[in-house]
Motif scaffolding. Structure first.
Motif, mmCIF file in Angstrom:
data_model
loop_
_atom_site.group_PDB
_atom_site.id
_atom_site.type_symbol
_atom_site.label_atom_id
_atom_site.label_comp_id
_atom_site.label_asym_id
_atom_site.label_seq_id
_atom_site.Cartn_x
_atom_site.Cartn_y
_atom_site.Cartn_z
ATOM 1 N N TRP A 1 6.637 -113.089 -15.877
ATOM 2 C CA TRP A 1 5.460 -112.240 -16.095
ATOM 3 C C TRP A 1 5.247 -112.047 -17.579
ATOM 4 O O TRP A 1 5.952 -111.291 -18.229
ATOM 5 C CB TRP A 1 5.638 -110.880 -15.385
ATOM 6 N N ARG A 2 4.317 -112.835 -18.119
ATOM 7 C CA ARG A 2 4.056 -112.809 -19.553
ATOM 8 C C ARG A 2 2.556 -112.692 -19.786
ATOM 9 O O ARG A 2 1.906 -113.653 -20.190
ATOM 10 C CB ARG A 2 4.587 -114.102 -20.191
ATOM 11 N N PRO A 3 2.014 -111.506 -19.524
ATOM 12 C CA PRO A 3 0.560 -111.367 -19.642
ATOM 13 C C PRO A 3 0.104 -111.576 -21.085
ATOM 14 O O PRO A 3 0.657 -110.989 -22.014
ATOM 15 C CB PRO A 3 0.278 -109.932 -19.185
ATOM 16 N N THR A 4 -0.905 -112.436 -21.251
ATOM 17 C CA THR A 4 -1.303 -112.816 -22.607
ATOM 18 C C THR A 4 -2.756 -112.467 -22.917
ATOM 19 O O THR A 4 -3.322 -113.000 -23.866
ATOM 20 C CB THR A 4 -1.099 -114.337 -22.812
ATOM 21 N N SER A 5 -3.320 -111.552 -22.151
ATOM 22 C CA SER A 5 -4.724 -111.210 -22.424
ATOM 23 C C SER A 5 -4.876 -110.586 -23.817
ATOM 24 O O SER A 5 -5.936 -110.685 -24.432
ATOM 25 C CB SER A 5 -5.271 -110.271 -21.361
ATOM 26 N N GLN B 1 7.195 -111.430 -29.451
ATOM 27 C CA GLN B 1 6.372 -111.837 -28.304
ATOM 28 C C GLN B 1 5.018 -112.387 -28.773
ATOM 29 O O GLN B 1 4.517 -113.364 -28.213
ATOM 30 C CB GLN B 1 6.173 -110.655 -27.334
ATOM 31 N N MET B 2 4.455 -111.742 -29.788
ATOM 32 C CA MET B 2 3.177 -112.249 -30.314
ATOM 33 C C MET B 2 3.328 -113.674 -30.819
ATOM 34 O O MET B 2 2.492 -114.542 -30.554
ATOM 35 C CB MET B 2 2.682 -111.349 -31.458
ATOM 36 N N LEU B 3 4.409 -113.928 -31.557
ATOM 37 C CA LEU B 3 4.608 -115.263 -32.128
ATOM 38 C C LEU B 3 4.896 -116.295 -31.040
ATOM 39 O O LEU B 3 4.447 -117.441 -31.118
ATOM 40 C CB LEU B 3 5.708 -115.222 -33.186
ATOM 41 N N GLU B 4 5.633 -115.891 -30.005
ATOM 42 C CA GLU B 4 5.872 -116.802 -28.868
ATOM 43 C C GLU B 4 4.553 -117.238 -28.242
ATOM 44 O O GLU B 4 4.347 -118.414 -27.934
ATOM 45 C CB GLU B 4 6.696 -116.092 -27.780
ATOM 46 N N VAL B 5 3.657 -116.275 -28.051
ATOM 47 C CA VAL B 5 2.385 -116.596 -27.382
ATOM 48 C C VAL B 5 1.514 -117.474 -28.284
ATOM 49 O O VAL B 5 0.854 -118.398 -27.810
ATOM 50 C CB VAL B 5 1.652 -115.304 -26.960
ATOM 51 N N GLU B 6 1.546 -117.202 -29.588
ATOM 52 C CA GLU B 6 0.814 -118.081 -30.512
ATOM 53 C C GLU B 6 1.366 -119.501 -30.424
ATOM 54 O O GLU B 6 0.600 -120.479 -30.409
ATOM 55 C CB GLU B 6 0.914 -117.553 -31.953
ATOM 56 N N GLU B 7 2.681 -119.615 -30.312
ATOM 57 C CA GLU B 7 3.276 -120.948 -30.218
ATOM 58 C C GLU B 7 2.837 -121.678 -28.943
ATOM 59 O O GLU B 7 2.505 -122.859 -28.968
ATOM 60 C CB GLU B 7 4.806 -120.844 -30.254
ATOM 61 N N GLU B 8 2.773 -120.922 -27.827
ATOM 62 C CA GLU B 8 2.319 -121.506 -26.568
ATOM 63 C C GLU B 8 0.855 -121.927 -26.625
ATOM 64 O O GLU B 8 0.485 -123.003 -26.183
ATOM 65 C CB GLU B 8 2.462 -120.492 -25.423
#
Lengths: 288, 288
Positions: B140-144, B196-203
């Motif tokens: 569960w990694r909500p990215t909105s 977490q922000m940087l992980e999502v940017e990487e994705e």
């Protein structure tokens, strides 16, 4: 110590207990009285606080901040701000000057219109940047608010519009003659704001909003006589009687809305038939 | 009357004088304790107010609001909310239910993180929509939040990121066995948020922000031990020790900045050399 004390939005009892203690303890108490006002006058505050207050006008805060900060390394000075202390740029200047002088600073936050506007029922998460609306003059009609609203609406967000207040203004004649005679204070109403918004839309013609865009007029937010009126911009042009005395603010709705917002705000609609019709056609289920 | 009373951000003395009077007068006092917390515990509040308090958890507010509203047509009920009462959706529900039951409602506003974050020195006018960051789980990694930040940054605006708190959570085992045993509360730190922000940017790879994007970590805003730490997102991944205990929030800067903001925030920089370098290269004089 310099204490920046937020006073909240409405009357003398909106100060926090912590803020009141700081006021009672301070050697000198200043009141910033040009970016917003409370719904009660200075003498009411002085009686309630048991302190005399020096009103700090824009000139004093911007050009003579060292007087406010005098001795504040050794004693406490309270600088009172309607709403929250960091609503306006000016106070950033004051803090920077305090830093230069080695004066420690503490902020005592309070309610701001930026969060209290949530009482409209609109979700604070759905607001974009806040804009200001000034009284238009024949030769001065700043329209940067239009571009900001355009940005907000392009991503579906609500816009809070803060309305001009004019205190301690001089007439041109009095200014020319160096007479320190001031005009009575003027507070922009929701009706004036809606009209100015529609004038600018007519000039620019980019379709950022129009006569049928939904908005909420807010009066005396946080006070006992708080009042909200919802309708189209056209309806809000003539809703000042419903709203009553100042201060007023306006929220222009964005299209990214939640069903809860609809239900909550509908209660304030000038005309529920119009509200429902426009909502169904232009807002419901839209994202931007 | 239902009184929605904002408690402000820090301790028992952040309540307004008006709010305190409402609490002392009410027949029953509830404390909403799942969307935010004060830095003091319930017993401190009870002693200070001279009242016993019923903690209202999410289930009670969302499913059993009639118990909170019981008798509120005839007597006063105070519902205390950390910050400002309209920070969270849930309270809109409560007000709508009160309306249905014919219970009059009054709101007593207070400081909210949405305005108190102005103490960072960033201009509140330059903030876009606020986002929330929840603790990521494996599945569960909500990215909105990423899309919202993208919208804000596309028009040059700052983004306030509110960080998850977990109170009264059950382990899966305890939940399965129906044991009302709760895990200790958890509060997200700025470091976790930045990672977490940087992980999502990487994705996602859309370049909404990166390791060198400037941000401010904020801890215990409005309290005596308030602390701000400014730096790149990479620097903020490891700044939790500097920030200290909860609550934390994060602001990601937009590029539409003011020289005053630079000067004010620089004071909080982890590394002023880095701060100046990135500011000059990526922020100064930019609009979006």
């Amino acid at each position: 110590m310099l204490y920046l004390v937020g006073l909240g939005l409405s009357d003398e009892t909106d100060i926090t207990v912590k803020g009141l203690e700081a006021v009672k303890r301070a050697s000198r108490v200043y009141l910033e009285a040009y970016t917003s006002i409370l719904l009660v006058d200075q003498s009411t505050l002085e009686t309630y606080y048991g302190r005399s207050i020096t009103v700090a006008d824009r000139e004093m805060v911007e050009s003579n901040s060292d007087e406010i900060l005098r001795g504040a390394k050794e004693e406490d000075v309270a600088f009172l701000v309607v709403g929250d202390p960091f609503g306006a740029t000016t106070h950033t200047d004051l803090v920077l000057r305090a830093r230069e002088l080695g004066v420690p600073v503490r902020t005592i936050p309070n309610a701001s219109i930026l969060s209290a506007i949530g009482a409209t029922g609109l979700q604070l998460y759905n607001f974009g940047q806040t804009v200001s609306m000034v009284f238009f003059l024949d030769n001065w009609r700043p329209t940067s608010f239009y571009d900001r609203i355009k940005e907000n609406r392009s991503i579906g967000l609500h816009t809070l519009v803060l309305l001009d207040i004019k205190v301690k203004e001089q007439s041109l004649e009095n200014m020319a003659r160096g007479r320190k005679i001031y005009e009575p204070p003027r507070y922009m109403t929701v009706g004036t704001c809606a009209k100015q918004m529609l004038e600018v839309e007519e000039e620019k013609g980019e379709g950022v909003y129009g006569l049928e865009s939904l908005a909420i007029g807010a009066a005396r937010v946080g006070g006992k006589t708080e009042k909200f009126v919802a309708g189209t911009l056209q309806e809000l042009c003539d809703a000042d009687d419903l709203l009553g005395p100042p201060l007023h603010s306006l929220v222009l709705l964005g299209r990214r809305t939640h069903e809860l917002e609809y239900e909550f705000v509908r209660e304030f609609a000038i005309n529920r038939h119009t509200w429902d019709r426009v909502w169904e056609a232009d807002y419901k289920g839209k994202q931007s």
